[in-house]
Design an enzyme around this catalytic site. Structure first.
Site, PDB file in Angstrom:
ATOM      1  CB  CYS A 188      -9.603   4.259   1.081  1.00  0.00           C
ATOM      2  SG  CYS A 188      -9.415   5.991   0.474  1.00  0.00           S
ATOM      3  CB  CYS A 336      13.560   9.451 -12.021  1.00  0.00           C
ATOM      4  SG  CYS A 336      13.094   9.435 -10.366  1.00  0.00           S
TER       5      CYS A 336
END
Ligand SMILES: [Zn+2]
Length: 378
Positions: A188, A336
């Site tokens: 953040c 993947c």
């Protein structure tokens, strides 16, 4: 459990007691609940305030930090008058204003591996609004080991997540088996966040906590909220038998502090091996004289549906316990479905010393589109 509501409480909580599923019995459950909020920051602030306002009478606040000026735009428990004070004290003052009879337990040591088990033993439910991975995984692991329900929240820019993890119903590690390398994930502080976005996620965490207290949650689930896009989607979580924490053969059976060291970023080193390659580059590497080992980190059912020739299946969740099957001294290509899971595994492998681990961007889907249309898409 508390057995009585006064006239004052009936008036104070009348509007929420009218909701189906609450009533007097539900309000007494809320009154009796012992809830721990870890992190009195952007998420913990609204979460704790709404829990206090809803009539929770025993609330723990764990946070080791002090109130800073840069916190105030989103951490609405705190104000200019409490700048410099420990957040626990600042929080206790604000929460007592909202609910004068509330018992606030202050835990200014925060969540620590040495004390977390004892800390959790005092509460029925835990809310995690912390902002670093070491603490997040510590809380998630400790909750599973202590069989306590966990409401997790996180936020980044315009997006956030609210996770509900109930005992034996699938845990945080069923979704995110490995702690990522912090260097790979923006925080953040780096990315920026609106206070209002924290408000959405923190309030949602409080709603889920109340639903758990009222017995209205029976499954673990993860809500992914995109405030900018105006969307929220829900992923139902199922227990993963390969989960390193709650699976059938868990590798994490106790809290060991070395597992939760805030990982410092390794010093940059010379590494000519790219972190990611395209499927075209991957094909060329696989056809070279010194082909890398291709590791498929998808699930067995995905592998059964389609695969790239010679790929070795090691589902993401089982990578940490199967490192011995992965050679250190050979180039590795990890893939993947679309490249997200495999990037995380690649970063994990690099953090474990596999300097020649490389992700295949776009995964088997890009492979199917650009290299081999015989490989079915899904
Ligand atoms: Zn799990």
């Amino acid at each position: 459990m508390e057995s009585h509501l006064g006239e004052h409480e009936r008036t104070l909580f009348g509007r929420q007691m009218r909701i189906p599923g609450v009533g007097e019995v539900g309000q007494l459950k809320i009154k009796s609940a012992r809830i721990l909020v870890v992190g009195a920051g952007g998420l913990g602030s609204p979460a704790a305030m709404y829990l206090a306002a809803a009539g929770v009478m025993t609330l723990g606040v764990a946070d080791p930090d002090e109130v800073e000026l840069s916190n105030l735009h989103r951490q609405i428990l705190h104000g200019f008058d409490t700048l410099g004070l420990p957040k626990t004290i600042s929080a206790a003052e604000a929460l007592s204003e909202i609910n004068p009879g509330i018992r606030i337990a202050l835990h200014p040591e925060g969540a620590k591996p040495e004390t977390i088990s004892e800390l959790l033993s005092r509460y029925d439910l835990v809310l995690d609004g912390t902002d670093n991975f070491a603490t997040r995984y510590l809380i998630a692991d400790a909750c599973v080991l202590a069989q306590k329900p966990l409401v997790h929240g996180s936020v980044l820019r315009h997006e956030g997540q609210v996770g509900v993890f109930l005992p034996k119903c699938g845990c945080y590690r069923c979704v995110y088996p490995m702690m990522p390398d912090p260097a790979s994930v923006p925080t953040c502080a780096e990315s920026g966040v609106f206070g209002a976005t924290c408000g959405v996620i923190g309030s949602w965490m409080a709603s889920e906590a109340l639903a758990i207290v009222l017995g209205q949650r029976t499954q673990s689930r993860l809500q992914i909220v995109d405030v900018a896009g105006g969307t929220a989607k829900v992923l139902q979580i199922k227990p993963d038998v390969h989960c390193p924490l709650c699976g059938s053969n868990p590798t994490i059976q106790s809290i060991r502090s070395e597992r939760y060291q805030p990982t410092t970023c390794p010093a940059p080193m010379m590494n000519d091996v790219p972190l990611e390659v395209s499927v075209e580059q991957a094909r060329d590497l696989l056809q070279s004289d010194n082909p890398p080992l291709l590791i498929d980190v998808r699930e067995p059912d995905e592998y059964a549906h389609c695969r790239i020739a010679h790929a070795k299946l090691i589902p993401m969740a089982s990578v940490p316990e199967r490192l011995s099957e992965i050679p250190q001294n050979r180039p590795l290509l990890v893939h993947c479905h679309h490249g997200g899971r495999s990037l995380r595994v690649t970063q994990f492998l690099r953090s474990k010393g596999y300097k020649m681990a490389t992700n295949v961007k776009g995964g088997i889907d890009a492979w199917s589109l650009k290299i081999d249309p015989q490989v079915p898409r899904y």
